[in-house]
Motif scaffolding. Structure first.
Motif, short mmCIF file in Angstrom:
data_model
loop_
_atom_site.label_atom_id
_atom_site.label_comp_id
_atom_site.label_asym_id
_atom_site.label_seq_id
_atom_site.Cartn_x
_atom_site.Cartn_y
_atom_site.Cartn_z
N ARG A 24 0.85 -1.20 0.00
CA ARG A 24 0.00 0.00 0.00
C ARG A 24 0.88 1.25 0.00
O ARG A 24 1.02 1.95 1.00
CB ARG A 24 -0.93 0.00 1.21
N PRO A 25 1.50 1.56 -1.13
CA PRO A 25 2.35 2.75 -1.21
C PRO A 25 1.50 4.02 -1.35
O PRO A 25 0.34 3.95 -1.77
CB PRO A 25 3.18 2.50 -2.47
N LEU A 53 0.46 7.05 -3.42
CA LEU A 53 0.41 7.20 -4.87
C LEU A 53 0.28 8.66 -5.26
O LEU A 53 -0.33 9.47 -4.55
CB LEU A 53 -0.78 6.41 -5.44
N LEU A 54 0.85 8.99 -6.40
CA LEU A 54 0.66 10.29 -7.04
C LEU A 54 0.06 10.03 -8.41
O LEU A 54 0.61 9.23 -9.18
CB LEU A 54 1.99 11.04 -7.18
N ASP A 55 -1.04 10.67 -8.71
CA ASP A 55 -1.72 10.44 -9.99
C ASP A 55 -2.02 8.95 -10.18
O ASP A 55 -1.88 8.41 -11.28
CB ASP A 55 -0.85 10.98 -11.13
N ARG A 56 -2.36 8.26 -9.07
CA ARG A 56 -2.71 6.83 -9.05
C ARG A 56 -1.53 5.94 -9.42
O ARG A 56 -1.69 4.76 -9.70
CB ARG A 56 -3.89 6.53 -9.99
N ARG A 57 -0.34 6.49 -9.40
CA ARG A 57 0.85 5.71 -9.80
C ARG A 57 1.84 5.61 -8.66
O ARG A 57 1.98 6.52 -7.84
CB ARG A 57 1.52 6.35 -11.02
N ASP A 71 -1.68 -1.37 -9.51
CA ASP A 71 -2.70 -2.41 -9.37
C ASP A 71 -2.04 -3.65 -8.77
O ASP A 71 -1.19 -4.29 -9.40
CB ASP A 71 -3.32 -2.74 -10.73
N MET A 72 -2.42 -4.02 -7.54
CA MET A 72 -1.81 -5.17 -6.87
C MET A 72 -2.25 -6.50 -7.47
O MET A 72 -1.70 -7.54 -7.12
CB MET A 72 -2.14 -5.15 -5.38
N SER A 94 1.21 4.35 2.43
CA SER A 94 -0.04 5.10 2.32
C SER A 94 -0.26 6.04 3.50
O SER A 94 -1.07 6.96 3.41
CB SER A 94 -1.22 4.13 2.21
N SER A 95 0.49 5.84 4.60
CA SER A 95 0.41 6.74 5.75
C SER A 95 1.46 7.83 5.69
O SER A 95 1.65 8.57 6.66
CB SER A 95 0.57 5.94 7.05
N PHE A 96 2.14 7.95 4.56
CA PHE A 96 3.18 8.95 4.33
C PHE A 96 4.38 8.74 5.26
O PHE A 96 5.04 9.67 5.70
CB PHE A 96 2.64 10.37 4.51
N VAL A 97 4.68 7.47 5.53
CA VAL A 97 5.85 7.09 6.32
C VAL A 97 6.93 6.61 5.36
O VAL A 97 6.67 5.79 4.48
CB VAL A 97 5.51 5.99 7.35
N LEU A 98 8.15 7.11 5.56
CA LEU A 98 9.25 6.84 4.65
C LEU A 98 9.96 5.55 5.01
O LEU A 98 10.23 5.29 6.18
CB LEU A 98 10.24 8.00 4.68
N HIS A 99 10.30 4.74 4.00
CA HIS A 99 11.06 3.50 4.18
C HIS A 99 12.28 3.54 3.26
O HIS A 99 12.17 3.87 2.07
CB HIS A 99 10.21 2.28 3.82
#
Length: 412
Positions: free
Chosen positions: A221-222, A224-228, A260-261, A354-359
Motif C-alpha cells: 500500500r504505497p 500514490l501520485l496520480d494513481r501511480r 494495481d496489486m 499510504s500513511s506517508f511514512v518513509l522506508h
C-alpha cells in the motif's frame, strides 16, 4: 598562497592548479565533474595515472586501495562503501547498529536467502564449514589473508548466512502476502522479482546460478501520485571529514502505469527504476523521463490536501544521517594512516507508504542523476568535497532548473 609584487606588498593568489585523472567514462556525473574541473576551474587533466595526481575520479570497480596513497591525494569512493551499498550487507550493518543501541532508518522487514545453483543447500553448508575450518588452519600456519580461498574470505569477512528458515517462519504468520527479492549484485532494476512466499521459495531453490538475495516485505500500500507508484532518489554526499550533506533537490521516479496489486508481474507498474520504465510504451507521456521534482510534488500534494513536503523532508534527513552513523566505524578511515582522503556521492532510494511514512529501500554507490540536475550536482559536489581540500574558493552558485540555488546542505 601569496605573491610579492612591486613595493614589497603581497597579494593573495589561488594555489597552483591541481591535477586530476578521470577513469570512469561510464559515469555521466563524474564526466561532468571532470569537464567542470578542466574547463571552468582551470584544473589540469592528467593523460594517465602513472604519476600521482591530486584527485582521482576512479572507476567504480577500482579495487587498488593498497596503492592509492601513491596515486592520489583524494579519491571519489570510500573503501568500505559496500557496508551500506550491497543490499544484504546493508541489512547486516543496520542490524548490528540497532543491537548497539543506535537509531537506524525504517526498512521493510528483510531477510537474506541464497540460491546455490547446481549445489544443493546441504552441500553448500558443508562446503562453507570446510572453508571455515580451512581458514582457521591456514591462519594458524601464518598464511597471509590474501592467500585464503574465496569461501574462507567470505567467512572471514562475516558474510551473512542463509536465513530461509527464519524468513519462512515469519512469512507463514505475517499479515501480508508479497515479497520482493533483489539480487545483491543486481543493478538497474535487473534481478528484481515480486512473489508470494511459495513462489519465492520455488524461485530461489531452482535459480540456475549461486546468488544471494535480499528478500524484503513488499510495500503493498504505497502512497500514490496520480494513481501511480513512485520512489524517491535523494543524493547525499560524504566529504573527507565524514560530514554529511544532502542535495537540495530529489527525484520522484514515477511508474508509467496506474498501480494495481492484481498485476504484480507487470514490472512497469511496480518497479520504478528508469531502466525498467523505458520499456513501457507510456514512458514519458505524463512527465519528461517519468520524473517529478519537489515543486511538481508540492503542487500535487496541495491539490490532495493531506500531506506536504514539510512532512517528508525531515524523514529523508533522519534516514540518511542514521544510515551513515550506523556505518561510521566501518567506513570512516584515518587519512594520515592510508595516505589519501575520500569523498563519495550516494543515491538513497526511498518509498512512502499510504500513511506517508518513509522506508529506505537501498543505497547506491554510483548513482545516476536526473539529466536536468547533472551539472548542478557536479558543481555543488566540487564546491563542497573537492576544492576546499586544495585551498580553492567555491564558484558562485548558478540558478537551478527549479529556480532555487542548487547546493549541498550539511545535515550531519
Amino acid at each position: 598562497y601569496q605573491r610579492r609584487v612591486h613595493g614589497g606588498r603581497y597579494i593573495p593568489m589561488n594555489p597552483p592548479c591541481p591535477s586530476f585523472f578521470f577513469a570512469d567514462p561510464t559515469s555521466s556525473l563524474y564526466r561532468e565533474v571532470a569537464r567542470q574541473l578542466k574547463e571552468e576551474r582551470g584544473w589540469t587533466e592528467a593523460p594517465n595515472n602513472k604519476r600521482k595526481v591530486d584527485v582521482l575520479l576512479a572507476h567504480r570497480q577500482d579495487k587498488s586501495w593498497g596503492i592509492l596513497g601513491s596515486r592520489c591525494r583524494l579519491v571519489n569512493y570510500y573503501r568500505s562503501r559496500h557496508t551500506i551499498c550491497q543490499k544484504a550487507t546493508l541489512v547486516k550493518t543496520l542490524r548490528n547498529a540497532a543491537a548497539a543501541g543506535l537509531p537506524v532508518p525504517r526498512v521493510p522487514q528483510t531477510f537474506v536467502l541464497k540460491s546455490y545453483g547446481e549445489l544443493q543447500p546441504e552441500a553448500a553448508a558443508e562446503q562453507s564449514a570446510e572453508a571455515s575450518s580451512s581458514s582457521v588452519q591456514q591462519s594458524a600456519q601464518g598464511v597471509p589473508p590474501w592467500r585464503l580461498s574465496m569461501g574462507a574470505k567470505s567467512l572471514v569477512k562475516g558474510a551473512l548466512p542463509d536465513e530461509r528458515n527464519q524468513w519462512d517462519e515469519f512469512a507463514r504468520t505475517c499479515d501480508f502476502e508479497f515479497w520482493i527479492a533483489k539480487s545483491t549484485g543486481g543493478a538497474h532494476g535487473s534481478q528484481v522479482h515480486i512473489k508470494t512466499r511459495d513462489e519465492l521459495l520455488r524461485f530461489v531453490d531452482t535459480y540456475a546460478a549461486p546468488v544471494t538475495w535480499a528478500v524484503q516485505r513488499y510495500v503493498e500500500r504505497p502512497f500514490l501520485l496520480d494513481r501511480r507508484k513512485f520512489d524517491i532518489r535523494s543524493w547525499a554526499l560524504l566529504d573527507p571529514s565524514y560530514r554529511i550533506f544532502l542535495f537540495s533537490e530529489s527525484s520522484f521516479r514515477m511508474a508509467s502505469e496506474p498501480y494495481d496489486m492484481t498485476q504484480v508481474d507487470n514490472k512497469v507498474m511496480h518497479i520504478t527504476n528508469h531502466c525498467v520504465q523505458v520499456t513501457s510504451p507510456n514512458y514519458g507521456l505524463r512527465e519528461a523521463e517519468n520524473e517529478l521534482f519537489y515543486a511538481d510534488v508540492e503542487r500535487l500534494l496541495a491539490a490532495e490536501g493531506t500531506f506536504t513536503l514539510r512532512d517528508l523532508l525531515p524523514q529523508i534527513e533522519e534516514c540518511i544521517v542514521n544510515t551513515f552513523r550506523a556505518a561510521h566505524d566501518l567506513m570512516h578511515h584515518d587519512s594520515a594512516s592510508v595516505g589519501y582522503d575520500c569523498f563519495q556521492l550516494f543515491g538513497f532510494d526511498f518509498i512512502l507508504d499510504s500513511s506517508f511514512v518513509l522506508h529506505l529501500l537501498e543505497v547506491n554507490s554510483s548513482p545516476a542523476c536526473a539529466a536536468r540536475l547533472n551539472a548542478a550536482v557536479a558543481r555543488a559536489l566540487i564546491d563542497v568535497a573537492i576544492e576546499p581540500l586544495f585551498g580553492r574558493s567555491p564558484t558562485a552558485e548558478q540558478p537551478s532548473p527549479t529556480g532555487a540555488s542548487p547546493h549541498f546542505r550539511r545535515i550531519g
